[in-house]
Design a protein around this motif. Structure first.
Motif, PDB file in Angstrom:
ATOM      1  N   ASP A 112       0.834  -1.196   0.000  1.00 19.03           N
ATOM      2  CA  ASP A 112       0.000   0.000   0.000  1.00 19.03           C
ATOM      3  C   ASP A 112       0.877   1.256   0.000  1.00 19.03           C
ATOM      4  O   ASP A 112       2.032   1.188   0.402  1.00 19.03           O
ATOM      5  CB  ASP A 112      -0.869   0.024   1.262  1.00 19.03           C
ATOM      6  CG  ASP A 112      -2.049  -0.901   1.149  1.00 19.03           C
ATOM      7  OD1 ASP A 112      -1.975  -1.857   0.353  1.00 19.03           O
ATOM      8  OD2 ASP A 112      -3.042  -0.681   1.855  1.00 19.03           O
ATOM      9  N   PRO A 113       0.321   2.375  -0.427  1.00 17.83           N
ATOM     10  CA  PRO A 113       1.082   3.612  -0.298  1.00 17.83           C
ATOM     11  C   PRO A 113       1.423   3.870   1.173  1.00 17.83           C
ATOM     12  O   PRO A 113       0.648   3.519   2.058  1.00 17.83           O
ATOM     13  CB  PRO A 113       0.111   4.687  -0.797  1.00 17.83           C
ATOM     14  CG  PRO A 113      -0.828   3.961  -1.695  1.00 17.83           C
ATOM     15  CD  PRO A 113      -0.965   2.593  -1.098  1.00 17.83           C
ATOM     16  N   CYS A 115       3.487   2.517   3.229  1.00 20.72           N
ATOM     17  CA  CYS A 115       3.706   1.434   4.178  1.00 20.72           C
ATOM     18  C   CYS A 115       5.193   1.258   4.474  1.00 20.72           C
ATOM     19  O   CYS A 115       5.574   0.451   5.305  1.00 20.72           O
ATOM     20  CB  CYS A 115       3.125   0.132   3.634  1.00 20.72           C
ATOM     21  SG  CYS A 115       3.977  -0.461   2.185  1.00 20.72           S
ATOM     22  N   GLY A 116       6.042   2.022   3.785  1.00 19.63           N
ATOM     23  CA  GLY A 116       7.467   1.951   4.080  1.00 19.63           C
ATOM     24  C   GLY A 116       8.318   1.282   3.006  1.00 19.63           C
ATOM     25  O   GLY A 116       9.445   0.888   3.273  1.00 19.63           O
ATOM     26  N   LYS A 117       7.783   1.182   1.802  1.00 18.58           N
ATOM     27  CA  LYS A 117       8.535   0.530   0.725  1.00 18.58           C
ATOM     28  C   LYS A 117       9.846   1.234   0.437  1.00 18.58           C
ATOM     29  O   LYS A 117      10.899   0.614   0.344  1.00 18.58           O
ATOM     30  CB  LYS A 117       7.700   0.493  -0.571  1.00 18.58           C
ATOM     31  CG  LYS A 117       6.477  -0.369  -0.485  1.00 18.58           C
ATOM     32  CD  LYS A 117       5.647  -0.277  -1.746  1.00 18.58           C
ATOM     33  CE  LYS A 117       5.159   1.133  -2.005  1.00 18.58           C
ATOM     34  NZ  LYS A 117       4.309   1.693  -0.971  1.00 18.58           N
ATOM     35  N   THR A 119      11.481   3.309   2.284  1.00 19.94           N
ATOM     36  CA  THR A 119      12.397   3.224   3.422  1.00 19.94           C
ATOM     37  C   THR A 119      13.148   1.896   3.381  1.00 19.94           C
ATOM     38  O   THR A 119      14.363   1.845   3.564  1.00 19.94           O
ATOM     39  CB  THR A 119      11.609   3.339   4.742  1.00 19.94           C
ATOM     40  OG1 THR A 119      10.729   4.452   4.652  1.00 19.94           O
ATOM     41  CG2 THR A 119      12.541   3.519   5.918  1.00 19.94           C
ATOM     42  N   GLY A 132       8.473  10.005   2.280  1.00 17.98           N
ATOM     43  CA  GLY A 132       7.628  11.029   2.888  1.00 17.98           C
ATOM     44  C   GLY A 132       6.445  10.361   3.547  1.00 17.98           C
ATOM     45  O   GLY A 132       5.974   9.337   3.063  1.00 17.98           O
ATOM     46  N   THR A 138       6.170   7.989  -4.078  1.00 21.03           N
ATOM     47  CA  THR A 138       6.906   7.339  -5.155  1.00 21.03           C
ATOM     48  C   THR A 138       5.975   7.172  -6.349  1.00 21.03           C
ATOM     49  O   THR A 138       4.950   6.528  -6.238  1.00 21.03           O
ATOM     50  CB  THR A 138       7.395   5.948  -4.718  1.00 21.03           C
ATOM     51  OG1 THR A 138       8.065   6.082  -3.484  1.00 21.03           O
ATOM     52  CG2 THR A 138       8.331   5.349  -5.744  1.00 21.03           C
ATOM     53  N   ALA A 246      11.536  -1.218   8.785  1.00 18.34           N
ATOM     54  CA  ALA A 246      12.403  -0.625   7.767  1.00 18.34           C
ATOM     55  C   ALA A 246      13.188   0.541   8.347  1.00 18.34           C
ATOM     56  O   ALA A 246      14.304   0.831   7.932  1.00 18.34           O
ATOM     57  CB  ALA A 246      11.571  -0.159   6.578  1.00 18.34           C
ATOM     58  N   LEU A 247      12.586   1.169   9.330  1.00 21.84           N
ATOM     59  CA  LEU A 247      13.207   2.369   9.891  1.00 21.84           C
ATOM     60  C   LEU A 247      14.430   2.016  10.737  1.00 21.84           C
ATOM     61  O   LEU A 247      15.468   2.659  10.660  1.00 21.84           O
ATOM     62  CB  LEU A 247      12.189   3.117  10.738  1.00 21.84           C
ATOM     63  CG  LEU A 247      12.388   4.604  10.885  1.00 21.84           C
ATOM     64  CD1 LEU A 247      12.322   5.300   9.546  1.00 21.84           C
ATOM     65  CD2 LEU A 247      11.345   5.170  11.828  1.00 21.84           C
ATOM     66  N   ASP A 636       7.942  14.204   7.155  1.00 22.50           N
ATOM     67  CA  ASP A 636       8.123  12.935   7.820  1.00 22.50           C
ATOM     68  C   ASP A 636       7.166  12.772   8.995  1.00 22.50           C
ATOM     69  O   ASP A 636       6.741  11.674   9.315  1.00 22.50           O
ATOM     70  CB  ASP A 636       9.576  12.809   8.296  1.00 22.50           C
ATOM     71  CG  ASP A 636      10.169  11.501   7.850  1.00 22.50           C
ATOM     72  OD1 ASP A 636       9.544  10.871   6.973  1.00 22.50           O
ATOM     73  OD2 ASP A 636      11.222  11.115   8.367  1.00 22.50           O
ATOM     74  N   HIS A 760       4.187  10.425  13.305  1.00 27.46           N
ATOM     75  CA  HIS A 760       5.268   9.715  13.992  1.00 27.46           C
ATOM     76  C   HIS A 760       6.465  10.634  14.099  1.00 27.46           C
ATOM     77  O   HIS A 760       6.627  11.569  13.317  1.00 27.46           O
ATOM     78  CB  HIS A 760       5.606   8.388  13.313  1.00 27.46           C
ATOM     79  CG  HIS A 760       6.404   8.531  12.068  1.00 27.46           C
ATOM     80  ND1 HIS A 760       7.352   7.642  11.676  1.00 27.46           N
ATOM     81  CD2 HIS A 760       6.390   9.475  11.119  1.00 27.46           C
ATOM     82  CE1 HIS A 760       7.899   8.028  10.547  1.00 27.46           C
ATOM     83  NE2 HIS A 760       7.327   9.128  10.174  1.00 27.46           N
TER      84      HIS A 760
HETATM   85  P1  GDP Z   1       6.238   4.220   0.751  1.00 27.80           P
HETATM   86  O1  GDP Z   1       5.184   5.191   0.349  1.00 27.80           O
HETATM   87  O2  GDP Z   1       5.683   2.853   0.915  1.00 27.80           O
HETATM   88  O3  GDP Z   1       7.443   4.252  -0.117  1.00 27.80           O
HETATM   89  O4  GDP Z   1       6.647   4.636   2.227  1.00 27.80           O
HETATM   90  P2  GDP Z   1       7.915   5.434   2.705  1.00 27.80           P
HETATM   91  O5  GDP Z   1       9.118   4.574   2.637  1.00 27.80           O
HETATM   92  O6  GDP Z   1       7.945   6.733   1.995  1.00 27.80           O
HETATM   93  O7  GDP Z   1       7.577   5.616   4.255  1.00 27.80           O
HETATM   94  C1  GDP Z   1       6.405   6.212   4.728  1.00 27.80           C
HETATM   95  C2  GDP Z   1       6.587   6.694   6.141  1.00 27.80           C
HETATM   96  O8  GDP Z   1       6.673   5.617   7.044  1.00 27.80           O
HETATM   97  C3  GDP Z   1       7.857   7.506   6.342  1.00 27.80           C
HETATM   98  O9  GDP Z   1       7.551   8.605   7.163  1.00 27.80           O
HETATM   99  C4  GDP Z   1       8.797   6.529   7.020  1.00 27.80           C
HETATM  100  O10 GDP Z   1       9.725   7.206   7.826  1.00 27.80           O
HETATM  101  C5  GDP Z   1       7.853   5.706   7.837  1.00 27.80           C
HETATM  102  N1  GDP Z   1       8.347   4.346   8.104  1.00 27.80           N
HETATM  103  C6  GDP Z   1       8.762   3.442   7.190  1.00 27.80           C
HETATM  104  N2  GDP Z   1       9.143   2.294   7.803  1.00 27.80           N
HETATM  105  C7  GDP Z   1       8.949   2.479   9.132  1.00 27.80           C
HETATM  106  C8  GDP Z   1       9.162   1.638  10.297  1.00 27.80           C
HETATM  107  O11 GDP Z   1       9.593   0.501  10.243  1.00 27.80           O
HETATM  108  N3  GDP Z   1       8.830   2.185  11.497  1.00 27.80           N
HETATM  109  C9  GDP Z   1       8.346   3.454  11.609  1.00 27.80           C
HETATM  110  N4  GDP Z   1       8.064   3.920  12.827  1.00 27.80           N
HETATM  111  N5  GDP Z   1       8.148   4.246  10.547  1.00 27.80           N
HETATM  112  C10 GDP Z   1       8.440   3.775   9.319  1.00 27.80           C
END
Ligand code: GDP
Ligand code: MG
Length: 980
Positions: A112-113, A115-117, A119, A132, A138, A246-247, A636, A760
């Motif tokens: 899903d959008p 979700c941390g991909k 990262t 973001g 993305t 991922a973080l 963020d 967060h």
């Molecule tokens: P994408 O849209 O799936 O590519 O998601 P992003 O990688 O852009 O991440 C979306 C948000 O989730 C960002 O603010 C990240 O910092 C946060 N995030 C991603 N992975 C984690 C995690 O494992 N823990 C926490 N607390 N935040 C995370």
């Protein structure tokens, strides 16, 4: 019949039916709003729309007009979940691929959008992609190699809620997964939002591609006190499920290793059956009939797509009509039996299954309905009354810190210290010593000025000597010695002071604000607050007016004392602390050693181009860093999605979707990704409109322009700086209003259904990296494009067509002759008196910050005292020629902020518009807006300030009227069927 639209805040309802059809209904269902699901209405946006709801444990914002299709009934009558047969499928499809380690394999990140991909992508590849905290960041596929595995390519895909795509970036993902087929998928599932995320998982598993489910955000899940039973979940969906964060990097390597292992084995995940008896039965029939016509492992995927009548998905298979007609009979039968349409049946049953999965494996500590911290913050941030003021305050604070405090201290240090004439002292930890230097050098400068004035007076016995500081041009005049000369230079027909013409003196006073009809005899030298002043007597015994001269009284004795003050030596470490010479000073010394003379053109080229041009752009780096730090934090932390939520109502009114606001927010960093971000917008006309309007928010480069002009002309006002930001929003809204009245853009805006991610706390490292990426891009641009452009401009500025070096006679140069051809275009805007205005405007199209570099190179030869700012003021007096330097500067700034974006962004806009015709329409429209705003502001400003009235004043007034007409005329009626 009650729909979600009519439900008051705080109520819980159950969905009984979804009306209508088409993309909106499908989108709404994909987001988890299906028959029988409970919805809690959390709040209504400040302006009454959209509504924020909780469904399936996550938050969603939905527009009221869209909520109309959702029929609900009061209360939380949990209906019995539809029974699902989780019967196992034996369809383990062994792949032909061998387990050769040297084979290059591709692994896709899907989820899903938000979700941390990305990262995870950055974590695994060491990459630096944009992260973001809001959906839609993305929009393009990105590739990178996993650290430690040479042959494994990882792909970051745009986020999708479902495999039934709506917007262009979702189509990218689906096409890639279905057609190009990666060797394995890492399906990232947001652990704090299990139910909705698993919905996509059920679809991915049907593709027959080896899949690892990585449950992300485990750090948050744990903090919430929730517990997920991975063993159970894994057994249920029959594929590996692994916890990661991922973080923090927890579990990410293991998940990657598992995916690589599966990809090498080529073993597709089992394709679990999620549907009830008769649907599963129909699908089995379809599978049987298309056996041999499609690849074995994709058979279930296609069977379901045929059931859903998703022609886009199976269209390419070339199945014959008769067969399809026959298969459709099964579907019709199912539809009859369940009294629902085929798409809804599938979605409903998927969600029923997903709910089962979540219920079985997730133990939540928090009871539904209780407030999380995020909810509490949102109570304030998206509060009906406070939301907009808070938004304004946030932006104001950003510019305040950047333009008046931290950013400007640093920029002053960069401009006057590092790139200054002499150098700088270490302020910390020897602050007292550096301050001593400030005092001593100021005292020395004052003493020198006193001596100079005394000598200029040429009167041994003079006791009264004054200085008039012309703030606009930065000129300092010593009286009586230089005043006549000054006046003569300003007013060509003036004679010496004392017997100078009355009109000239009056002109001077006029400028300083005194009445025109003051008689010369009424002007006398006077004193105000013990300081010398010029006095203008009032009429008929009224009190007169006094104009302080920033002067001083000097006599022989005080000048003697002044002569005794020795020039302080900055390098006196004992007295002033550590001393660093500025880069120009060091270079100058080196040049002297190498025998490069100061007035040789090589010397000038280096100093003007590198320290004048590129140095100016680099000098704004500190202020830009401050802005980028703020943006990084806001992005963020999750505030950006709230801004979209707050702004949706306003935007909707003006025909723009709240979704358009996301590209606009991205545009605060740079316009290029902003234009790319419009891919999340489904309707083409909305996309086009957003591309045309999105770049009006000041980007990082435009922030440099603001950072240059605001201190020079508006005494460092954070209000003026943030007003540029809100002017950007106003232009976007008004521009949207105007465009909507044209047929090509008319019609209702696209549905806005957006998830609000939980707030967060951003990591320090994350923000620093964001800021660094953007700052690096800015600095690289300064070292390449800006450097090259400055060199070319300098050469054009210092040589004639016959290639003779012109020295300081810039008016003879090639650039001057080009500028002279173009300058008429800018005359109505107030900065076209001189060729330099045209040059600065045109070169700004290369890169917006180029205009700061060009201006600083053009201002450098002007003969005024006191650094960059007075130079700039003098330049604009000259460009204007009518004494309205500040107004001309405002007009120039507005023109540069609101005309088309830089070249790179224009090229991107052409590409994303999809046709040259639309590209030109876009650029033409943007030019008209920029030119129009500057014209109106300058002409009306000149009318009010100085009473200037002429042809262009009339044009400006007509322009305002025409704009009002364009805004308020009636919208065309359009045929909704053929709108796109
Ligand atoms: P994408 O849209 O799936 O590519 O998601 P992003 O990688 O852009 O991440 C979306 C948000 O989730 C960002 O603010 C990240 O910092 C946060 N995030 C991603 N992975 C984690 C995690 O494992 N823990 C926490 N607390 N935040 C995370
Ligand atoms: Mg992403």
């Amino acid at each position: 019949m009650k729909t979600l639209k009519d439900i008051p805040v705080g109520a819980t309802v159950t969905v009984t039916r979804l009306h209508g059809e088409g993309p909106l209904k499908r989108r709404v269902m994909d987001m988890g709003i299906t028959k029988g699901v409970e919805i809690y209405v959390r709040k209504v946006a400040p302006l009454g729309d959209p509504v924020e709801i909780t469904v399936r444990g996550y938050e969603l914002s939905i527009r009221k007009s869209d909520a109309e299709i959702i029929e609900v009934e009061k209360g939380s009558s949990s209906p019995k979940p539809q029974t699902t047969s989780a019967e196992e499928s034996a369809a383990e499809a062994p792949s032909a691929a061998n387990a050769d380690d040297s084979r290059e394999i591709k692994i896709a990140l899907a989820g899903d959008p938000n979700c941390g991909k990305t990262t995870l992508f950055n974590e695994l590849t060491g990459g630096n992609q944009y992260v973001g905290n809001w959906p839609g960041v993305t929009v393009e596929k990105k590739e990178g190699r996993i650290k430690g595995y040479r042959n494994v390519i990882l792909q970051d895909l745009p986020g999708i809620y479902s495999l039934s795509p709506y917007s262009p970036e979702e189509i990218i993902t689906r096409t890639y997964l279905v057609k190009d087929r990666p060797d394995a998928i890492i399906n990232i599932v947001d652990g704090t939002n299990l139910e909705r995320n698993l919905y996509l998982t059920t679809q991915l598993l049907e593709l027959g591609i080896p899949t690892v489910v990585a449950v992300n955000m485990m750090d948050v899940v744990r903090k919430n006190g929730d517990d997920i039973d991975f063993m159970k979940l894994s057994r249920e969906i029959r594929c590996p499920v692994m916890p990661i964060s991922a973080l923090t990097g927890e579990g990410t390597r293991e998940a990657a290793a598992k995916a690589i292992e599966l990809a090498r084995e080529g073993n597709a995940a089992t394709r679990p059956h999620v549907f009830t008896g008769s649907v599963e039965h129909a699908i089995a029939h379809i599978e049987e009939s298309i056996q041999g016509k499609v690849e074995e492992r994709s058979i279930r995927w296609y069977a379901i797509k045929i059931f859903e009548r998703d022609e886009k998905a199976y269209g390419g298979l070339g199945l014959d009509k008769e067969l399809l007609g026959h298969l459709d009979e099964h579907v019709v039968e199912c539809e009859k039996e369940m009294d629902d349409d085929c798409v809804s049946i599938i979605i409903n049953q998927r969600y029923a299954r997903v709910k089962e999965l979540a219920d079985a494996s997730l133990r939540k500590r928090r009871k539904a309905g209780s407030l999380t911290l995020s909810d509490k913050i949102d109570r304030i941030m998206t509060n009906r009354i406070l939301a907009l003021p808070i938004f304004a305050a946030v932006i104001w604070l950003m510019y305040y810190v950047s333009v008046t405090t931290v950013g400007s201290w640093m920029t002053d240090w960069a401009n006057d210290g590092v790139f200054g004439d002499e150098g700088w002292h270490l302020v910390w930890p020897t602050g007292g010593k550096a301050a001593a230097w400030e005092d001593d050098s100021a005292a020395y400068a004052a003493a020198q000025a006193r001596i100079e004035a005394f000598e200029a007076a040429g009167d041994e016995n003079a006791t009264r000597l004054f200085r008039i500081e012309d703030e606009e041009s930065g000129t300092v005049v010593n009286y009586p010695g230089e005043l006549d000369e000054y006046l003569a230079s300003k007013y060509a027909d003036a004679e010496a002071f004392g017997n100078i013409s009355k009109d000239d003196i009056l002109a001077l006073f006029d400028e300083k604000g005194a009445a025109k009809d003051t008689a010369l005899a009424d002007i006398s030298l006077s004193e105000a607050d013990g300081e010398p002043a010029l006095r203008v007597a009032g009429d008929d015994g009224e009190d007169g007016e006094t104009f302080p001269l920033s002067g001083f009284i000097a006599d022989k004795a005080s000048v003697e004392a002044a002569r005794a003050i020795a020039e302080p030596d900055p390098a006196d470490t004992a007295k002033y602390g550590l001393w660093f010479r500025s880069i120009p000073a060091v270079t100058d010394a080196a040049f002297e050693k190498w025998g490069i003379e100061e007035d040789s053109w090589a010397h000038k080229l280096v100093f003007d181009v590198i320290f004048g041009g590129v140095g100016t752009v680099l000098g704004f780096v500190p202020q830009i860093i401050v802005i980028f730090l703020f943006l990084g934090f806001l992005e963020d932390v999750g505030y950006m999605a709230r801004i979209a939520f707050i702004m949706d109502r306003i935007f909707h009114k003006f025909g723009l979707s709240g979704k358009s606001f996301i590209p606009i927010l991205v545009g605060m960093g740079c316009g290029v990704p902003a234009i790319l971000a419009t891919r999340t917008i489904e309707a083409r006309r909305d996309r086009r409109m957003t591309i045309m309007l999105g770049t009006y928010i000041p980007c990082g480069a435009k922030a440099a322009i603001i950072a240059m002009f605001v201190p020079a002309f508006f005494s460092r006002s954070a209000w003026v700086a943030s007003a540029m930001y809100f002017a950007g929003i106003a232009v976007i809204i008004l521009g949207g209003l105007i465009l909507k009245k044209f047929k090509a853009f008319a019609g209702d805006p696209a549905p806005f259904v957006m998830e609000l991610p939980a707030y967060h706390l951003p990591t320090f490292y994350g923000i620093v990296r964001h800021t660094w990426d953007r700052t690096k891009a800015y600095m690289i641009k300064a070292g390449t494009i800006i450097f090259a452009a400055c060199t070319i401009i300098w050469l054009l500025m210092h040589f004639t067509w016959g290639l003779h070096y012109v020295g300081d006679e810039l008016d003879q140069s090639i650039l001057a002759s080009i500028g002279n051809v173009l300058k008429w275009l800018f005359a109505p805007l107030g900065f076209g008196k001189d060729w330099a205005g045209a040059v600065a405007s045109v070169t700004a199209e290369l890169a917006k910050e180029q205009s700061t570099a060009t201006l600083s190179m053009l201002a450098e030869p002007l003969d005024v005292a006191g650094g960059t700012l007075p130079h700039l003021r003098a330049l604009f007096m000259q460009l204007n020629g009518a004494g309205l330097g500040t107004l001309a500067a405002l007009s120039f700034m507005l023109f540069n902020l609101f005309n088309p974006p830089c070249m790179v962004a224009i090229v991107t806009a052409f590409r994303e518009m999809g046709s040259a015709k639309w590209g030109w329409i876009c650029v033409g429209f943007q030019f008209l807006i920029g030119y129009g705003i500057a014209l109106v502001v300058y002409q009306l400003g000149a009318l009010f300030i100085a009473g200037h009235f002429g042809f262009w004043t009339i044009v400006a007034i007509l322009l305002v009227l025409a704009t009002l007409w364009l805004i308020f005329r009636r919208a065309p009626i359009i045929d909704e069927e053929h709108k796109d």
